[in-house]
Design a protein around this motif. Structure first.
Motif, PDB file in Angstrom:
ATOM      1  N   SER A   1      38.520  45.870  40.500  1.00  0.00           N
ATOM      2  CA  SER A   1      38.016  45.812  39.118  1.00  0.00           C
ATOM      3  C   SER A   1      37.354  47.133  38.750  1.00  0.00           C
ATOM      4  O   SER A   1      37.085  47.972  39.620  1.00  0.00           O
ATOM      5  CB  SER A   1      36.982  44.685  38.972  1.00  0.00           C
ATOM      6  OG  SER A   1      35.774  45.034  39.633  1.00  0.00           O
TER       7      SER A   1
ATOM      8  N   THR B   1      34.285  47.301  37.612  1.00  0.00           N
ATOM      9  CA  THR B   1      32.929  47.209  38.162  1.00  0.00           C
ATOM     10  C   THR B   1      32.918  47.707  39.605  1.00  0.00           C
ATOM     11  O   THR B   1      32.061  48.504  39.997  1.00  0.00           O
ATOM     12  CB  THR B   1      32.430  45.742  38.106  1.00  0.00           C
ATOM     13  OG1 THR B   1      32.541  45.285  36.759  1.00  0.00           O
ATOM     14  CG2 THR B   1      31.001  45.616  38.559  1.00  0.00           C
TER      15      THR B   1
ATOM     16  N   ALA C   1      28.619  45.684  32.432  1.00  0.00           N
ATOM     17  CA  ALA C   1      29.284  45.956  33.712  1.00  0.00           C
ATOM     18  C   ALA C   1      28.797  47.265  34.343  1.00  0.00           C
ATOM     19  O   ALA C   1      28.683  47.357  35.569  1.00  0.00           O
ATOM     20  CB  ALA C   1      30.795  46.015  33.506  1.00  0.00           C
TER      21      ALA C   1
ATOM     22  N   SER D   1      38.883  50.735  34.562  1.00  0.00           N
ATOM     23  CA  SER D   1      39.136  49.296  34.596  1.00  0.00           C
ATOM     24  C   SER D   1      40.517  49.029  34.001  1.00  0.00           C
ATOM     25  O   SER D   1      40.925  49.713  33.065  1.00  0.00           O
ATOM     26  CB  SER D   1      38.091  48.552  33.758  1.00  0.00           C
ATOM     27  OG  SER D   1      38.510  47.211  33.528  1.00  0.00           O
TER      28      SER D   1
ATOM     29  N   TYR E   1      41.206  45.704  33.269  1.00  0.00           N
ATOM     30  CA  TYR E   1      41.006  44.360  32.726  1.00  0.00           C
ATOM     31  C   TYR E   1      41.980  44.210  31.541  1.00  0.00           C
ATOM     32  O   TYR E   1      42.249  45.188  30.835  1.00  0.00           O
ATOM     33  CB  TYR E   1      39.548  44.254  32.272  1.00  0.00           C
ATOM     34  CG  TYR E   1      39.147  42.930  31.691  1.00  0.00           C
ATOM     35  CD1 TYR E   1      39.012  41.806  32.492  1.00  0.00           C
ATOM     36  CD2 TYR E   1      38.888  42.803  30.328  1.00  0.00           C
ATOM     37  CE1 TYR E   1      38.636  40.596  31.955  1.00  0.00           C
ATOM     38  CE2 TYR E   1      38.520  41.588  29.780  1.00  0.00           C
ATOM     39  CZ  TYR E   1      38.392  40.481  30.601  1.00  0.00           C
ATOM     40  OH  TYR E   1      38.025  39.279  30.064  1.00  0.00           O
TER      41      TYR E   1
ATOM     42  N   ASP F   1      42.255  40.988  36.847  1.00  0.00           N
ATOM     43  CA  ASP F   1      41.340  42.082  37.156  1.00  0.00           C
ATOM     44  C   ASP F   1      41.977  43.140  38.041  1.00  0.00           C
ATOM     45  O   ASP F   1      42.730  42.824  38.967  1.00  0.00           O
ATOM     46  CB  ASP F   1      40.093  41.534  37.861  1.00  0.00           C
ATOM     47  CG  ASP F   1      39.122  40.912  36.869  1.00  0.00           C
ATOM     48  OD1 ASP F   1      38.705  41.630  35.940  1.00  0.00           O
ATOM     49  OD2 ASP F   1      38.807  39.724  37.017  1.00  0.00           O
TER      50      ASP F   1
END
Ligand SMILES: *Cc1c(COP(=O)(O)O)cnc(C)c1O
Length: 337
Positions: A26, A28, A54, A147, A149, A159
């Motif tokens: 991910s 994060t 995040a 990311s 996402y 993710d």
């Protein structure tokens, strides 16, 4: 972590013009692992008070303490003077966020920390394709965290994330950290974790990357149409652009005095708008106690005035027409929702 993951890593490194890319689970994780690998744990990490939560969660996951700086009102990215006011002997890293796709002033930050042992980790989660003086974001600092996402400019079907870097040493550390601290013989040389990218996501991301330019051009075109529509509109400010940058247009965020009334006018025309974000980092109950700059005035001002207008490649020409019409004809009046 099959062959397609390695293939995507090499494609993504090319895309960012960096020596290396490391696929992780991910955005994060991409931030947290970068900070951990760069030794930020136990120290302070300065970032913007205007970011996705995040960013803050990732700093804490790395075992560091987030510290909040104000923003530059034009770029809405972290303000160099504000970062300077927060530096101390505990500062280990700075995380500039290329918010909405506008590159942060990495050159200014590099000058600020020159000679000091302070890492720069770019939060590129919203800035795929953005450039600063012709260089793609990600390779401008010590590491760049992306990311994938599904809602991001390049999105997987779940993710996923990646870190890019030009450092061979950091690359080796990151590859080990994402899988239990293993070396090639599956011996843990350091404490690590599980942050693998699924092979399925890597295959999808390779396809997304192949179609990137076309989709990115469409974002640029829509943004230009909005800018044209706003050029004679005294009540709404188009997003600022610093010299020498290419905007990634993950979001198109305008500013105006009577923001809620503009949202209502759009809604009446069948157009959804949004606020990124509902409140700044320090207004969240969990983060009210974080150390922060003496003044976050520019962040506070932005939160009263900003509105995100739809921008994504699938938006049709007629839909863009409708939005432009509302943007040009709005008189700055009306009731909020
Ligand atoms: C989305 C986002 C992240 C986190 O990415 P995930 O893949 O959701 O973990 C970090 N920073 C910013 C600015 C983001 O927009």
């Amino acid at each position: 972590m099959g062959e397609r993951v390695a293939k995507f890593e090499s494609q993504f490194a090319d895309f960012c013009q960096t020596r290396h890319a490391v696929a992780v689970a991910s955005g994060t994780d991409a931030l947290a692992l970068s900070l951990r690998a760069l030794g930020a744990g136990g120290g302070e990490v300065i970032t913007s008070a205007h970011t996705a939560i995040a960013t803050i969660a990732a700093i804490e996951l790395a075992g560091a303490t987030p510290v909040l700086a104000d923003i530059n009102p034009l770029s809405r990215c972290v303000d160099i003077g504000s970062v300077a006011s927060l530096l101390n002997e505990r500062t280990r890293a700075i995380v500039p966020v290329h918010i909405y796709g506008h590159p942060a002033d990495i050159n200014g930050l590099r000058k600020l920390v020159a000679g000091a042992d302070i890492a720069i980790v770019e939060d590129c989660a919203q800035a795929h394709g953005a450039t600063l003086e012709g260089c793609p974001v990600g390779g401008l600092g010590d590491a760049g965290a992306f990311s994938f996402y599904p809602t991001k400019t390049i999105g997987a079907m779940g993710d996923a994330g990646a870190i890019v870097t030009n450092s061979d040493e950091l690359f080796r550390t990151l590859r080990s950290l994402r899988q239990y601290g293993w070396d090639r013989h599956r011996m843990s040389q350091r404490s690590g974790q599980n942050s693998r990218m699924d092979t399925l996501q890597a295959a999808i991301l390779s396809m997304q990357l192949a179609g990137f330019e076309e989709r990115f051009e469409r974002r640029q075109l829509i943004a230009q149409r909005y800018r044209d529509a706003l050029s004679h509109q005294p009540h709404i400010e188009a997003p600022g652009i610093m010299p020498g940058i290419r905007h990634g247009y993950h979001q198109f965020v305008v500013q105006c005095e009577n923001r809620d009334a503009l949202a209502s006018a759009l809604e009446a025309g069948g157009v959804e708008s949004g606020r990124h974000y509902a409140c700044p980092v320090h207004a969240h109950p969990a983060y009210g106690g974080l150390r922060r700059a003496e003044s976050l005035a520019e962040v506070e001002k932005l939160y009263d005035r900003m509105l995100s207008i739809p921008i994504y490649p699938e938006l049709g020409d007629e839909e863009v027409d409708v939005i432009c019409h509302i943007l040009t004809t709005w008189r700055g009046e009306g009731e909020g929702r």
